[in-house]
Motif scaffolding. Structure first.
Motif, PDB file in Angstrom:
ATOM      1  N   PHE A  65       0.827  -1.203   0.000  1.00  0.00           N
ATOM      2  CA  PHE A  65       0.000   0.000   0.000  1.00  0.00           C
ATOM      3  C   PHE A  65       0.859   1.251   0.000  1.00  0.00           C
ATOM      4  CE2 PHE A  65      -3.095   2.873   2.379  1.00  0.00           C
ATOM      5  CZ  PHE A  65      -3.706   3.273   1.210  1.00  0.00           C
ATOM      6  N   LEU A  66       1.975   1.220   0.712  1.00  0.00           N
ATOM      7  CA  LEU A  66       2.896   2.362   0.685  1.00  0.00           C
ATOM      8  C   LEU A  66       3.403   2.613  -0.732  1.00  0.00           C
ATOM      9  CD1 LEU A  66       4.844   4.498   1.878  1.00  0.00           C
ATOM     10  CD2 LEU A  66       6.423   2.600   2.361  1.00  0.00           C
ATOM     11  N   LEU A  67       3.828   1.571  -1.414  1.00  0.00           N
ATOM     12  CA  LEU A  67       4.354   1.728  -2.771  1.00  0.00           C
ATOM     13  C   LEU A  67       3.274   2.200  -3.735  1.00  0.00           C
ATOM     14  CD1 LEU A  67       6.650  -1.435  -3.011  1.00  0.00           C
ATOM     15  CD2 LEU A  67       7.327   0.943  -2.576  1.00  0.00           C
ATOM     16  N   PHE A  68       2.051   1.677  -3.579  1.00  0.00           N
ATOM     17  CA  PHE A  68       0.972   2.134  -4.456  1.00  0.00           C
ATOM     18  C   PHE A  68       0.628   3.590  -4.172  1.00  0.00           C
ATOM     19  CE2 PHE A  68      -3.444   2.918  -5.520  1.00  0.00           C
ATOM     20  CZ  PHE A  68      -3.443   2.555  -6.870  1.00  0.00           C
ATOM     21  N   THR A  69       0.659   3.986  -2.900  1.00  0.00           N
ATOM     22  CA  THR A  69       0.412   5.382  -2.550  1.00  0.00           C
ATOM     23  C   THR A  69       1.437   6.288  -3.228  1.00  0.00           C
ATOM     24  OG1 THR A  69      -0.555   4.778  -0.416  1.00  0.00           O
ATOM     25  CG2 THR A  69       0.267   7.033  -0.641  1.00  0.00           C
ATOM     26  N   CYS A  70       2.707   5.883  -3.210  1.00  0.00           N
ATOM     27  CA  CYS A  70       3.748   6.651  -3.893  1.00  0.00           C
ATOM     28  C   CYS A  70       3.501   6.694  -5.399  1.00  0.00           C
ATOM     29  CB  CYS A  70       5.121   6.053  -3.611  1.00  0.00           C
ATOM     30  SG  CYS A  70       5.671   6.210  -1.895  1.00  0.00           S
ATOM     31  N   ALA A  71       3.111   5.554  -5.977  1.00  0.00           N
ATOM     32  CA  ALA A  71       2.847   5.499  -7.420  1.00  0.00           C
ATOM     33  C   ALA A  71       1.703   6.416  -7.810  1.00  0.00           C
ATOM     34  CB  ALA A  71       2.536   4.062  -7.840  1.00  0.00           C
ATOM     35  N   ASN A  72       0.768   6.621  -6.904  1.00  0.00           N
ATOM     36  CA  ASN A  72      -0.389   7.456  -7.176  1.00  0.00           C
ATOM     37  C   ASN A  72      -0.124   8.936  -6.893  1.00  0.00           C
ATOM     38  OD1 ASN A  72      -3.113   8.094  -7.765  1.00  0.00           O
ATOM     39  ND2 ASN A  72      -3.656   7.939  -5.602  1.00  0.00           N
ATOM     40  N   LEU A  73       0.517   9.225  -5.776  1.00  0.00           N
ATOM     41  CA  LEU A  73       0.633  10.612  -5.325  1.00  0.00           C
ATOM     42  C   LEU A  73       1.866  11.339  -5.837  1.00  0.00           C
ATOM     43  CD1 LEU A  73      -0.590  10.439  -1.611  1.00  0.00           C
ATOM     44  CD2 LEU A  73      -1.894  10.916  -3.690  1.00  0.00           C
ATOM     45  N   VAL A  74       2.978  10.643  -6.027  1.00  0.00           N
ATOM     46  CA  VAL A  74       4.190  11.331  -6.485  1.00  0.00           C
ATOM     47  C   VAL A  74       4.005  11.948  -7.873  1.00  0.00           C
ATOM     48  CG1 VAL A  74       6.613  11.019  -7.137  1.00  0.00           C
ATOM     49  CG2 VAL A  74       5.758  10.046  -4.989  1.00  0.00           C
ATOM     50  N   PRO A  75       3.457  11.225  -8.877  1.00  0.00           N
ATOM     51  CA  PRO A  75       3.231  11.874 -10.171  1.00  0.00           C
ATOM     52  C   PRO A  75       2.225  13.022 -10.086  1.00  0.00           C
ATOM     53  CG  PRO A  75       3.140   9.488 -10.401  1.00  0.00           C
ATOM     54  CD  PRO A  75       3.134   9.783  -8.932  1.00  0.00           C
ATOM     55  N   ARG A  76       1.197  12.873  -9.256  1.00  0.00           N
ATOM     56  CA  ARG A  76       0.224  13.965  -9.137  1.00  0.00           C
ATOM     57  C   ARG A  76       0.856  15.179  -8.467  1.00  0.00           C
ATOM     58  NH1 ARG A  76      -4.998  14.533 -10.255  1.00  0.00           N
ATOM     59  NH2 ARG A  76      -6.143  16.184  -9.178  1.00  0.00           N
ATOM     60  N   ALA A  77       1.704  14.944  -7.480  1.00  0.00           N
ATOM     61  CA  ALA A  77       2.406  16.064  -6.851  1.00  0.00           C
ATOM     62  C   ALA A  77       3.293  16.781  -7.867  1.00  0.00           C
ATOM     63  CB  ALA A  77       3.242  15.562  -5.674  1.00  0.00           C
ATOM     64  N   HIS A  78       3.964  16.013  -8.705  1.00  0.00           N
ATOM     65  CA  HIS A  78       4.804  16.621  -9.750  1.00  0.00           C
ATOM     66  C   HIS A  78       3.950  17.446 -10.706  1.00  0.00           C
ATOM     67  CE1 HIS A  78       8.119  17.080 -12.557  1.00  0.00           C
ATOM     68  NE2 HIS A  78       7.332  16.659 -13.535  1.00  0.00           N
ATOM     69  N   ALA A  79       2.776  16.923 -11.080  1.00  0.00           N
ATOM     70  CA  ALA A  79       1.880  17.660 -11.969  1.00  0.00           C
ATOM     71  C   ALA A  79       1.364  18.931 -11.293  1.00  0.00           C
ATOM     72  CB  ALA A  79       0.721  16.770 -12.398  1.00  0.00           C
ATOM     73  N   ASN A  80       1.028  18.846 -10.007  1.00  0.00           N
ATOM     74  CA  ASN A  80       0.585  20.033  -9.268  1.00  0.00           C
ATOM     75  C   ASN A  80       1.691  21.074  -9.201  1.00  0.00           C
ATOM     76  OD1 ASN A  80      -1.849  18.807  -8.839  1.00  0.00           O
ATOM     77  ND2 ASN A  80      -1.580  18.510  -6.631  1.00  0.00           N
TER      78      ASN A  80
END
Length: 257
Positions: free
Chosen positions: A218-233
């Motif tokens: 779940f930690l790795l999936f959270t990173c896969a989901n949030l890190v690209p969105r943070a970069h886009a933001n």
């Protein structure tokens, strides 16, 4: 029945690890169309507060439904271990949507298709975490249980405080009206998305507390989901505010990324 559940648990866990990399790659090029990245063409929408409530709700009702069927369901250690997960999702499912409703003046809807996908992910994750803690975890009598729990809990609570604080700042700016503004102060001086950073830290703490492949997945999936969105933001902020946006800020990991 037990073998069926074991297979379901193992395949769910494997699926979480397999969907992480394509999720990360796809979100590098295409962001889910809500919030700053809202755009038409994704079908019918519902109000953001209802979307957050509905898509996050399995983390509560499914966890509470499954937990009593585990072999450790009456073990106080299992009940204590499950509590931080439920605390986070009580806030995310019940409190956060109310705060959006009260503070946000946005009129853009949340795509039903995106909410439906998130609902499915949360169903699978709630099943994995609830079954691991209540049934498959086997080291409750080990001498290191409390060390792992309290060490992870410190990390979890730290991350949750950052996450809730950042959400409060962002919702406060929305309540002021007048469109998007540059968030300032605290963790916003280091990263564009401290709310995402805080959530990543939370699930790092959960992985330490549970000391499990399900927690790590779940930690790795959270990173896969949030890190690209943070970069886009982060990129969105730079393009919108240009020279008025602090160039020293990172996207989500202080001083690194």
């Amino acid at each position: 029945m037990a073998l069926l559940d074991q297979n379901l648990f193992h395949y769910s866990l494997l699926s979480f690890y397999l969907i992480g990399p394509p999720t990360f790659i796809s979100l590098k090029f295409l962001q889910a169309p809500y919030g700053k990245h809202h755009r038409p063409g994704w079908g019918p929408t519902i109000s953001p507060p209802w979307a957050w409530f509905l898509m996050e709700s399995p983390t509560l009702w499914l966890t509470l439904l499954l937990f009593p069927f585990g072999q450790h369901s009456t073990n106080p250690k299992a009940l204590i271990l499950m509590s931080p997960y439920l605390l986070h999702y009580f806030h995310r499912t019940c409190i956060y949507p109310l705060r959006i409703y009260r503070n946000s003046k946005t009129t853009s809807g949340f795509p039903v298709s995106v909410a439906f996908m998130a609902f499915g992910i949360n169903m699978m994750n709630a099943y994995m975490q609830a079954r691991w803690v209540s049934h498959y975890k086997s080291d409750y009598d080990g001498g290191l249980f409390w060390w792992k729990f309290f060490g992870g809990l410190v990390v979890f609570v730290w991350g949750m405080r950052i996450n809730m604080w950042a959400d409060r700042v962002l919702l406060g700016l929305k309540k002021e009206g007048g469109g998007y503004k540059v968030p300032r102060g605290g963790w916003f001086e280091l990263v564009s998305c401290p709310n995402y950073f805080g959530e990543i830290v939370e699930w790092l703490g959960w992985a330490l507390m549970t000391w499990s492949w399900s927690g790590l997945g779940f930690l790795l999936f959270t990173c896969a989901n949030l890190v690209p969105r943070a970069h886009a933001n982060h990129r969105w902020y730079l393009e919108k505010f240009k020279d008025d946006y602090p160039r020293s800020r990172k996207a989500v990991i202080p001083f690194l990324y």
